[in-house]
Each structure stands twice: as C-alpha cells, then as structure tokens.
Design a protein around this motif. Structure first.
Motif, PDB file in Angstrom:
ATOM      1  N   GLU A   1      -4.726  12.287 -26.638  1.00  8.72           N
ATOM      2  CA  GLU A   1      -5.796  11.530 -27.290  1.00  8.72           C
ATOM      3  C   GLU A   1      -6.528  10.608 -26.323  1.00  8.72           C
ATOM      4  OE1 GLU A   1      -4.973   9.481 -30.901  1.00  8.72           O
ATOM      5  OE2 GLU A   1      -3.826  11.171 -31.708  1.00  8.72           O
ATOM      6  N   SER A   2      -5.780  10.021 -25.407  1.00 13.30           N
ATOM      7  CA  SER A   2      -6.426   9.113 -24.456  1.00 13.30           C
ATOM      8  C   SER A   2      -6.096   9.552 -23.034  1.00 13.30           C
ATOM      9  CB  SER A   2      -5.973   7.668 -24.699  1.00 13.30           C
ATOM     10  OG  SER A   2      -4.577   7.576 -24.594  1.00 13.30           O
ATOM     11  N   PRO A   3      -7.073   9.436 -22.138  1.00 10.32           N
ATOM     12  CA  PRO A   3      -6.827   9.830 -20.745  1.00 10.32           C
ATOM     13  C   PRO A   3      -5.887   8.844 -20.051  1.00 10.32           C
ATOM     14  CG  PRO A   3      -9.036   8.936 -21.014  1.00 10.32           C
ATOM     15  CD  PRO A   3      -8.431   8.993 -22.370  1.00 10.32           C
ATOM     16  N   VAL A   4      -5.376   9.278 -18.919  1.00 11.62           N
ATOM     17  CA  VAL A   4      -4.483   8.449 -18.109  1.00 11.62           C
ATOM     18  C   VAL A   4      -5.303   7.865 -16.970  1.00 11.62           C
ATOM     19  CG1 VAL A   4      -2.448   8.459 -16.621  1.00 11.62           C
ATOM     20  CG2 VAL A   4      -2.490   9.873 -18.700  1.00 11.62           C
ATOM     21  N   HIS A   5      -5.234   6.528 -16.791  1.00 13.29           N
ATOM     22  CA  HIS A   5      -6.020   5.835 -15.761  1.00 13.29           C
ATOM     23  C   HIS A   5      -5.085   5.277 -14.693  1.00 13.29           C
ATOM     24  CE1 HIS A   5      -9.569   5.811 -18.353  1.00 13.29           C
ATOM     25  NE2 HIS A   5      -8.763   5.453 -19.329  1.00 13.29           N
ATOM     26  N   TRP A   6      -5.497   5.426 -13.452  1.00 14.63           N
ATOM     27  CA  TRP A   6      -4.811   4.802 -12.331  1.00 14.63           C
ATOM     28  C   TRP A   6      -5.861   4.091 -11.488  1.00 14.63           C
ATOM     29  CZ3 TRP A   6       0.231   4.626 -10.323  1.00 14.63           C
ATOM     30  CH2 TRP A   6       1.201   5.244 -11.124  1.00 14.63           C
ATOM     31  N   THR A   7      -5.504   2.912 -11.003  1.00 13.29           N
ATOM     32  CA  THR A   7      -6.367   2.146 -10.118  1.00 13.29           C
ATOM     33  C   THR A   7      -5.535   1.734  -8.909  1.00 13.29           C
ATOM     34  OG1 THR A   7      -7.645   1.296 -11.987  1.00 13.29           O
ATOM     35  CG2 THR A   7      -7.803   0.071  -9.924  1.00 13.29           C
ATOM     36  N   PHE A   8      -6.110   1.923  -7.723  1.00 10.00           N
ATOM     37  CA  PHE A   8      -5.417   1.504  -6.507  1.00 10.00           C
ATOM     38  C   PHE A   8      -6.449   1.194  -5.434  1.00 10.00           C
ATOM     39  CE2 PHE A   8      -5.244   6.115  -6.914  1.00 10.00           C
ATOM     40  CZ  PHE A   8      -5.805   6.557  -5.742  1.00 10.00           C
ATOM     41  N   ALA A   9      -5.979   0.697  -4.311  1.00  6.64           N
ATOM     42  CA  ALA A   9      -6.859   0.228  -3.239  1.00  6.64           C
ATOM     43  C   ALA A   9      -7.668   1.366  -2.629  1.00  6.64           C
ATOM     44  CB  ALA A   9      -6.048  -0.474  -2.155  1.00  6.64           C
ATOM     45  N   ARG A  10      -8.956   1.132  -2.459  1.00 10.50           N
ATOM     46  CA  ARG A  10      -9.808   2.116  -1.789  1.00 10.50           C
ATOM     47  C   ARG A  10      -9.296   2.367  -0.378  1.00 10.50           C
ATOM     48  NH1 ARG A  10     -16.161   1.623  -0.040  1.00 10.50           N
ATOM     49  NH2 ARG A  10     -15.370  -0.220   1.017  1.00 10.50           N
ATOM     50  N   GLU A  11      -8.862   1.324   0.287  1.00  5.50           N
ATOM     51  CA  GLU A  11      -8.353   1.450   1.653  1.00  5.50           C
ATOM     52  C   GLU A  11      -7.177   2.427   1.725  1.00  5.50           C
ATOM     53  OE1 GLU A  11      -6.482  -1.432   5.120  1.00  5.50           O
ATOM     54  OE2 GLU A  11      -7.505  -2.337   3.417  1.00  5.50           O
ATOM     55  N   LEU A  12      -6.345   2.445   0.697  1.00  7.46           N
ATOM     56  CA  LEU A  12      -5.222   3.375   0.636  1.00  7.46           C
ATOM     57  C   LEU A  12      -5.718   4.820   0.623  1.00  7.46           C
ATOM     58  CD1 LEU A  12      -2.107   3.791   0.167  1.00  7.46           C
ATOM     59  CD2 LEU A  12      -2.635   3.668  -2.265  1.00  7.46           C
ATOM     60  N   LEU A  13      -6.753   5.096  -0.160  1.00  4.23           N
ATOM     61  CA  LEU A  13      -7.306   6.451  -0.220  1.00  4.23           C
ATOM     62  C   LEU A  13      -8.032   6.809   1.077  1.00  4.23           C
ATOM     63  CD1 LEU A  13      -7.680   9.011  -1.840  1.00  4.23           C
ATOM     64  CD2 LEU A  13      -9.708   7.975  -2.892  1.00  4.23           C
ATOM     65  N   VAL A  14      -8.778   5.860   1.626  1.00  2.40           N
ATOM     66  CA  VAL A  14      -9.477   6.113   2.892  1.00  2.40           C
ATOM     67  C   VAL A  14      -8.468   6.500   3.968  1.00  2.40           C
ATOM     68  CG1 VAL A  14     -10.804   5.030   4.755  1.00  2.40           C
ATOM     69  CG2 VAL A  14     -11.455   4.623   2.372  1.00  2.40           C
ATOM     70  N   GLU A  15      -7.398   5.750   4.082  1.00  2.83           N
ATOM     71  CA  GLU A  15      -6.373   6.054   5.085  1.00  2.83           C
ATOM     72  C   GLU A  15      -5.677   7.374   4.761  1.00  2.83           C
ATOM     73  OE1 GLU A  15      -2.259   4.184   6.824  1.00  2.83           O
ATOM     74  OE2 GLU A  15      -3.817   2.793   6.161  1.00  2.83           O
ATOM     75  N   GLY A  16      -5.415   7.623   3.463  1.00  4.82           N
ATOM     76  CA  GLY A  16      -4.714   8.831   3.048  1.00  4.82           C
ATOM     77  C   GLY A  16      -5.474  10.114   3.312  1.00  4.82           C
ATOM     78  N   VAL A  17      -6.776  10.025   3.513  1.00  8.58           N
ATOM     79  CA  VAL A  17      -7.561  11.205   3.871  1.00  8.58           C
ATOM     80  C   VAL A  17      -7.179  11.679   5.281  1.00  8.58           C
ATOM     81  CG1 VAL A  17      -9.910  11.977   4.432  1.00  8.58           C
ATOM     82  CG2 VAL A  17      -9.485  10.712   2.328  1.00  8.58           C
ATOM     83  N   PHE A  18      -6.732  10.760   6.142  1.00  8.26           N
ATOM     84  CA  PHE A  18      -6.446  11.082   7.543  1.00  8.26           C
ATOM     85  C   PHE A  18      -4.960  11.161   7.886  1.00  8.26           C
ATOM     86  CE2 PHE A  18     -10.560   8.935   7.429  1.00  8.26           C
ATOM     87  CZ  PHE A  18     -11.353   9.931   7.970  1.00  8.26           C
ATOM     88  N   ARG A  19      -4.129  10.352   7.203  1.00  6.75           N
ATOM     89  CA  ARG A  19      -2.707  10.297   7.541  1.00  6.75           C
ATOM     90  C   ARG A  19      -1.935   9.761   6.334  1.00  6.75           C
ATOM     91  NH1 ARG A  19      -5.500   7.249  10.549  1.00  6.75           N
ATOM     92  NH2 ARG A  19      -5.732   5.046  10.148  1.00  6.75           N
ATOM     93  N   PRO A  20      -0.625   9.956   6.321  1.00  6.95           N
ATOM     94  CA  PRO A  20       0.171   9.442   5.198  1.00  6.95           C
ATOM     95  C   PRO A  20      -0.006   7.933   5.047  1.00  6.95           C
ATOM     96  CG  PRO A  20       1.472  10.958   6.527  1.00  6.95           C
ATOM     97  CD  PRO A  20       0.186  10.707   7.278  1.00  6.95           C
ATOM     98  N   SER A  21      -0.177   7.507   3.809  1.00  2.00           N
ATOM     99  CA  SER A  21      -0.347   6.072   3.539  1.00  2.00           C
ATOM    100  C   SER A  21       0.267   5.734   2.196  1.00  2.00           C
ATOM    101  CB  SER A  21      -1.830   5.685   3.563  1.00  2.00           C
ATOM    102  OG  SER A  21      -2.519   6.309   2.503  1.00  2.00           O
ATOM    103  N   GLY A  22       0.552   4.460   2.031  1.00  2.00           N
ATOM    104  CA  GLY A  22       1.070   3.970   0.773  1.00  2.00           C
ATOM    105  C   GLY A  22       2.579   3.875   0.753  1.00  2.00           C
TER     106      GLY A  22
END
Length: 158
Positions: free
Chosen positions: A46-67
């Motif tokens: 019925e309702s979607p699942v939302h997650w919010t986290f640091a943009r910096e975490l995703l930016v770094e995760g595009v290039f190497r393991p992060s978080g």
C-alpha cells in the motif's frame, strides 16, 4: 527556490546468488535538503518504502566501497554489466539491491551540477536563520538590565 533531480529506474532485489526480482524505484534529490539523497521503492504494498542517506555516501559508492552500518554501497560487475550494490539494514530486515551503474552515475552527476560539492551549506540559509534567532528584541533590554542597581559605592569609588 527548490530544484529537484529525479530518476525512475528498476533495481534488482537480490534474493539469492541465482535469483532476484525487479523493483521499481525513484531516486530523488532536493536542493532544500542538499546533503541527502532519497530513494523510494515501490514494492507492491500500500505504501512505498523510503530511504534517505548522505549524497556523499552515494557519490563515493559510485567509485569505491563506502558506508558503514545501515547503508553500504559499492560498484561491481554482474554478468559483464556495471552495477552499484546497495546493502540496506533496518530492524525490519536486510536488503541487497543491484542498481544500474550508468543510470546512477549519470543521476549523481546531475545532482553535482545542480549543487556542487562544498556549496550545500549555502542553500540551508543557516546564517540568516541564526542571525534572526540571535537578533535583539526590545524586551531584551529588560532582561539584560540589572534589576537591582548598586546603591553602595564600588571599591575605589568615593
């Protein structure tokens, strides 16, 4: 003025090394929340699942393991295609997601063009809010004045 950068995509929820299920998702970035990225999963409930986290975490995760902890992100290849793995942990359970590398990298680049790294704090308006909060009011004169003036001479006074 708020700007929004959004991207609809299909992620794969990994159930086992041999099996995954597609899940529609939306990546969202809002300039009035410049340090965060939001991902909404439409899992058929019925309702979607939302997650919010640091943009910096995703930016770094595009290039190497992060978080560490609840959100971990790393790039890899699956069947000769680039993917970004996102591991999510919550009291309700764990999820491993595979997200198309090219789609996420392009979306992250768009967020970085809208709000370059290091300029996020300027969008929060903290300086103006703090100045307003600390601005003296007429009633402050009553609080700051001495309610019991000294009638006795101070040391060195006659």
């Amino acid at each position: 003025m708020q700007n929004t950068v959004e991207r609809e995509l299909e992620v794969k929820l990994v159930l086992s090394p041999e099996r995954s299920v597609p899940v529609p998702a939306r990546l969202s970035y809002f300039t009035d929340d410049p340090y965060a990225v939001h991902i909404t999963f439409h899992v058929g409930s019925e309702s979607p699942v939302h997650w919010t986290f640091a943009r910096e975490l995703l930016v770094e995760g595009v290039f190497r393991p992060s978080g560490h902890g609840d959100v971990r992100i790393w790039p890899t290849k699956v069947a000769d295609r680039g993917v970004i793995c996102v591991a999510l942990t919550s009291p309700d359970g764990d999820a491993l997601l595979e997200v198309p590398y090219a789609a996420v990298a392009a979306w992250v680049e768009r967020t970085l063009r809208v709000v370059p790294p290091g300029t996020e704090s300027g969008l929060l308006g903290l300086d103006g809010a703090l100045a307003e909060l600390l601005a003296p009011l007429p009633a402050d004169d009553l609080w700051l004045s001495d309610p019991w003036p000294q009638d006795e001479p101070q040391d060195g006074e006659a």
